[in-house]
Design a protein around this motif. Structure first.
Motif, short mmCIF file in Angstrom:
data_model
loop_
_atom_site.label_atom_id
_atom_site.label_comp_id
_atom_site.label_asym_id
_atom_site.label_seq_id
_atom_site.Cartn_x
_atom_site.Cartn_y
_atom_site.Cartn_z
N ALA A 96 26.78 19.65 -22.77
CA ALA A 96 27.67 20.76 -22.41
C ALA A 96 27.58 21.82 -23.50
O ALA A 96 27.45 21.49 -24.68
CB ALA A 96 29.10 20.27 -22.25
N PHE A 97 27.63 23.09 -23.12
CA PHE A 97 27.53 24.18 -24.09
C PHE A 97 28.94 24.57 -24.55
O PHE A 97 29.44 25.63 -24.21
CB PHE A 97 26.85 25.39 -23.48
N THR A 129 17.44 33.54 -26.00
CA THR A 129 18.74 34.17 -25.77
C THR A 129 19.85 33.22 -26.16
O THR A 129 19.69 31.99 -26.10
CB THR A 129 18.89 34.59 -24.30
N THR A 130 20.98 33.76 -26.58
CA THR A 130 22.09 32.91 -27.02
C THR A 130 22.87 32.37 -25.82
O THR A 130 22.80 32.92 -24.72
CB THR A 130 23.05 33.70 -27.91
N ILE A 131 23.63 31.31 -26.07
CA ILE A 131 24.48 30.75 -25.03
C ILE A 131 25.51 31.78 -24.59
O ILE A 131 25.87 31.86 -23.41
CB ILE A 131 25.17 29.46 -25.53
N ILE A 133 29.96 25.25 -19.53
CA ILE A 133 28.69 25.05 -18.83
C ILE A 133 28.09 23.71 -19.20
O ILE A 133 28.03 23.34 -20.39
CB ILE A 133 27.68 26.18 -19.16
N GLU A 134 27.64 22.99 -18.19
CA GLU A 134 26.96 21.71 -18.39
C GLU A 134 25.50 21.85 -17.94
O GLU A 134 25.20 22.55 -16.96
CB GLU A 134 27.64 20.60 -17.58
N PRO A 194 20.71 29.41 -29.66
CA PRO A 194 19.77 29.84 -28.61
C PRO A 194 19.75 28.85 -27.47
O PRO A 194 19.97 27.65 -27.67
CB PRO A 194 18.43 29.91 -29.34
N PHE A 195 19.49 29.33 -26.29
CA PHE A 195 19.42 28.49 -25.10
C PHE A 195 18.38 27.39 -25.27
O PHE A 195 18.55 26.25 -24.83
CB PHE A 195 19.10 29.37 -23.88
N GLY A 196 17.27 27.72 -25.94
CA GLY A 196 16.19 26.76 -26.13
C GLY A 196 16.54 25.60 -27.03
O GLY A 196 15.80 24.60 -27.08
N PHE A 197 17.67 25.68 -27.76
CA PHE A 197 18.10 24.58 -28.63
C PHE A 197 18.30 23.28 -27.84
O PHE A 197 18.11 22.19 -28.35
CB PHE A 197 19.39 24.98 -29.34
N TYR A 198 18.70 23.44 -26.54
CA TYR A 198 19.00 22.29 -25.72
C TYR A 198 17.80 21.82 -24.90
O TYR A 198 17.93 20.96 -24.03
CB TYR A 198 20.16 22.63 -24.79
#
Length: 245
Positions: free
Chosen positions: A69-70, A35-37, A57-58, A77-81
């Motif tokens: 931080a986003f 899912t995207t940020i 968001i941190e 994608p959320f998984g990028f981090y």
């Protein structure tokens, strides 16, 4: 980093979400790694009330160390981090006039209370107090109408005596009268104790710790007099066959 990350649609992580203005806010949420940020922020907005455009968001790991931080690209994608189960997302509300600021969502003492005088309240229709006032007399009337007197059905016992053959309705169950009178362990009024010819009863004459008569197990019953007819009701012969014509 992104090139080495392989995401599958069913991969997800459980994280805890906290808020900069709402100190008591803590929510456990589950996000797909794909899912995207932007979608992450949208879901968090529904939980805490901070608009997406006012949200930063941190990401913190399970030791409390800040990872990132986003803020750079909401399309990532959320998984990028590389989030893991047990990590924390901390929401920072950037709007100084936000509804979440100043403790308004936590400290009820900051909210002006509406008060009304006793006299004004009594003049209102449809209040809970007036509902209760109407309900109490109704409950009392219902209780009084359902109350059974100690002499209930006494007159119907005049023609019933111990030893009479009888038939009990419904079901045309036949037997013999074993008890007539009031039964202190049952409801007020008069009762008739029956010993059925067959095991159609519930006890052996012992009812709620009080013995009213003696009979074989499952042959006894206590019924109201209006269910009992006395007369010539001989015991049925279950093996008697009718003559063939």
């Amino acid at each position: 980093m992104a090139s080495s990350l392989h995401l599958q649609s069913d991969e997800s992580v459980d994280v805890r979400v906290t808020h900069s203005n709402i100190k008591t806010f803590s929510a456990d949420m589950r996000f797909s790694l794909s899912t995207t940020i932007a979608s992450v922020k949208e879901k968090i907005w529904r939980k805490c009330g901070t608009p997406v455009h006012s949200m930063s968001i941190e990401l913190y790991d399970d030791t409390g160390a800040k990872i990132c931080a986003f803020d750079d690209d909401d399309a990532r994608p959320f998984g990028f981090y590389s989030p893991q189960n047990g990590y924390r997302l901390h929401v920072i509300d950037l709007d100084p006039s936000s509804v979440t600021s100043g403790g308004w969502l936590e400290d009820t003492s900051l909210v002006e209370k509406y008060t009304i005088s006793e006299e004004a309240y009594n003049k209102l229709d449809g209040t809970y107090r007036k509902f209760k006032e109407k309900l109490v007399p109704q409950n009392q009337a219902s209780h009084e109408s359902n109350k059974v007197s100690e002499n209930y059905m006494e007159e119907l016992c005049a023609g019933i005596k111990v030893g009479d053959r009888c038939q009990v309705e419904p079901g045309e169950k036949r037997g013999v009268v074993k008890f007539v009178g009031q039964a202190e362990s049952l409801a007020p009024g008069f009762w008739v104790g029956i010993q059925y010819d067959e095991p159609l009863g519930k006890h052996d004459g012992l009812v709620k710790g009080t013995r009213y008569f003696q009979c074989p197990p499952l042959h006894g019953a206590m019924v109201r007099p209006d269910k009992v007819k006395v007369g010539d009701y001989p015991e049925r012969d279950l093996f008697e066959e009718e003559d063939e014509i």
